[in-house]
Design a protein around this motif. Structure first.
Motif, mmCIF file in Angstrom:
data_model
loop_
_atom_site.group_PDB
_atom_site.id
_atom_site.type_symbol
_atom_site.label_atom_id
_atom_site.label_comp_id
_atom_site.label_asym_id
_atom_site.label_seq_id
_atom_site.Cartn_x
_atom_site.Cartn_y
_atom_site.Cartn_z
ATOM 1 N N VAL A 138 15.591 -2.495 -31.102
ATOM 2 C CA VAL A 138 16.429 -2.270 -29.922
ATOM 3 C C VAL A 138 17.890 -2.028 -30.316
ATOM 4 C CG1 VAL A 138 17.460 -3.585 -28.033
ATOM 5 C CG2 VAL A 138 15.005 -3.336 -28.156
ATOM 6 N N GLU A 139 18.368 -2.754 -31.351
ATOM 7 C CA GLU A 139 19.776 -2.611 -31.728
ATOM 8 C C GLU A 139 20.107 -1.210 -32.248
ATOM 9 O OE1 GLU A 139 18.904 -5.748 -34.202
ATOM 10 O OE2 GLU A 139 19.299 -4.733 -36.089
ATOM 11 N N ALA A 140 19.065 -0.440 -32.607
ATOM 12 C CA ALA A 140 19.296 0.923 -33.118
ATOM 13 C C ALA A 140 19.277 1.967 -31.997
ATOM 14 C CB ALA A 140 18.258 1.266 -34.176
ATOM 15 N N LEU A 141 19.084 1.504 -30.743
ATOM 16 C CA LEU A 141 18.959 2.467 -29.643
ATOM 17 C C LEU A 141 20.226 3.286 -29.399
ATOM 18 C CD1 LEU A 141 16.820 0.560 -26.984
ATOM 19 C CD2 LEU A 141 16.274 2.784 -27.997
ATOM 20 N N SER A 142 21.415 2.651 -29.526
ATOM 21 C CA SER A 142 22.655 3.399 -29.262
ATOM 22 C C SER A 142 22.786 4.567 -30.230
ATOM 23 C CB SER A 142 23.876 2.507 -29.398
ATOM 24 O OG SER A 142 23.693 1.384 -28.598
ATOM 25 N N ASP A 143 22.526 4.319 -31.519
ATOM 26 C CA ASP A 143 22.587 5.407 -32.508
ATOM 27 C C ASP A 143 21.585 6.502 -32.164
ATOM 28 O OD1 ASP A 143 24.535 4.176 -33.911
ATOM 29 O OD2 ASP A 143 23.244 3.434 -35.533
ATOM 30 N N PHE A 144 20.407 6.052 -31.725
ATOM 31 C CA PHE A 144 19.360 7.013 -31.370
ATOM 32 C C PHE A 144 19.818 7.916 -30.211
ATOM 33 C CE2 PHE A 144 15.972 7.704 -28.198
ATOM 34 C CZ PHE A 144 15.267 8.680 -28.870
ATOM 35 N N PHE A 145 20.432 7.294 -29.182
ATOM 36 C CA PHE A 145 20.861 8.102 -28.030
ATOM 37 C C PHE A 145 22.000 9.048 -28.417
ATOM 38 C CE2 PHE A 145 19.008 4.538 -25.409
ATOM 39 C CZ PHE A 145 17.920 5.282 -25.008
ATOM 40 N N MET A 146 22.921 8.574 -29.260
ATOM 41 C CA MET A 146 24.021 9.435 -29.713
ATOM 42 C C MET A 146 23.462 10.640 -30.467
ATOM 43 S SD MET A 146 26.571 8.266 -28.426
ATOM 44 C CE MET A 146 26.988 6.805 -27.545
#
Ligand code: SAH
Length: 241
Positions: A138-146
């Protein structure tokens, strides 16, 4: 995070190559600390439109414009979309899978989704069969969305299916065996094996719709549910606000 898979550590790629070249394959075995040993029927990785679950069929109908098929495997979705006249690029970290896709006539490239040097634009980014699993945590979601935003052309969409796997932890009385302090319950460790080929362990994320939309909104993406599946699964469409 931009790594590719070595051919000698690629069980799924081997299975896909075997099935493509010989018409049959051995067992593609899946191990996880959470589940008993399981198997992915290799033939299902070559499913036709009629063999796809309803959510995937719906995803095929919602795809438009130039499509990026992420973690495309054997290229089953790419082929359906191409037969419908769409312009498709397929990416996968597996050289063996990319070789098979090329032989099937797909514009396939061995590229890691997170590799920013791949900077083309797409009207649809497709992540089928819980393709968002590659985010791992879950913590990698922001990078994924960017990263997704970089790949989307103006007005573009990200299409993905995933599941809320809370049912795995549900007791008969409806209570949940979930350790809330241990992080999000959809983060699963997997390892695959095909014949003597063992893959590296990897984290695979299943995410419920509400958690997905919360993180998506935070990154300026609008998250809509297109359809619910039959077993805690759903198809979502994300667009830039
Ligand atoms: N979409 C296919 C295959 C799903 S299996 C189908 O629905 O049948 C997931 C695939 O994602 C595998 O082929 C794996 O090699 C690929 N993959 C895993 N991590 C990736 C990454 N970071 N970038 C691109 N592909 C990835």
């Amino acid at each position: 995070m931009n790594n590719l898979i070595d051919t000698d550590k690629d069980p799924m790629g081997r299975a896909i190559m075997d099935y493509f070249s010989k018409g049959k394959a051995s067992r593609l075995r899946v191990f996880s600390s959470l589940f008993y040993e399981d198997e992915i029927p290799v033939a299902t990785l070559f499913r036709s439109f009629d063999e796809m679950p309803p959510l995937e069929q719906e995803a095929m109908r919602v795809c438009r414009g130039r499509v990026l098929d992420v973690g495309a495997g054997s290229g089953c979705h790419s082929l359906v979309l191409m037969s419908r006249g769409l312009d498709v690029v397929a990416i996968d970290i597996s050289q063996l899978s990319v070789d098979v896709m090329k032989q099937r006539g797909i514009d396939a490239r061995q590229v890691n989704f997170f590799d920013k040097t791949f900077d083309e634009k797409f009207d649809t980014v497709l992540m089928a069969m819980n393709g968002i699993g590659i985010v791992g945590r879950v913590e990698a979601l922001s990078d994924f969305f960017m990263r997704t935003k970089q790949l989307l052309a103006p007005g573009g969409q990200l299409l993905l299916d995933s599941s809320d796997i809370r049912y795995v932890f549900e007791n008969e009385d409806g209570s949940l065996d979930i350790d809330l302090a241990a992080g999000y319950y959809g983060e699963i460790d997997y390892r695959m094996q095909y014949k003597g080929v063992r893959g590296e362990p990897f984290d695979w994320l299943y995410i419920d719709f509400d958690t997905l939309s919360m993180y998506a909104e935070q990154c300026g993406l609008l998250c809509e549910k297109v359809a619910d599946g039959e077993h805690y699964d759903y198809l979502a469409r994300l667009t830039v606000k």
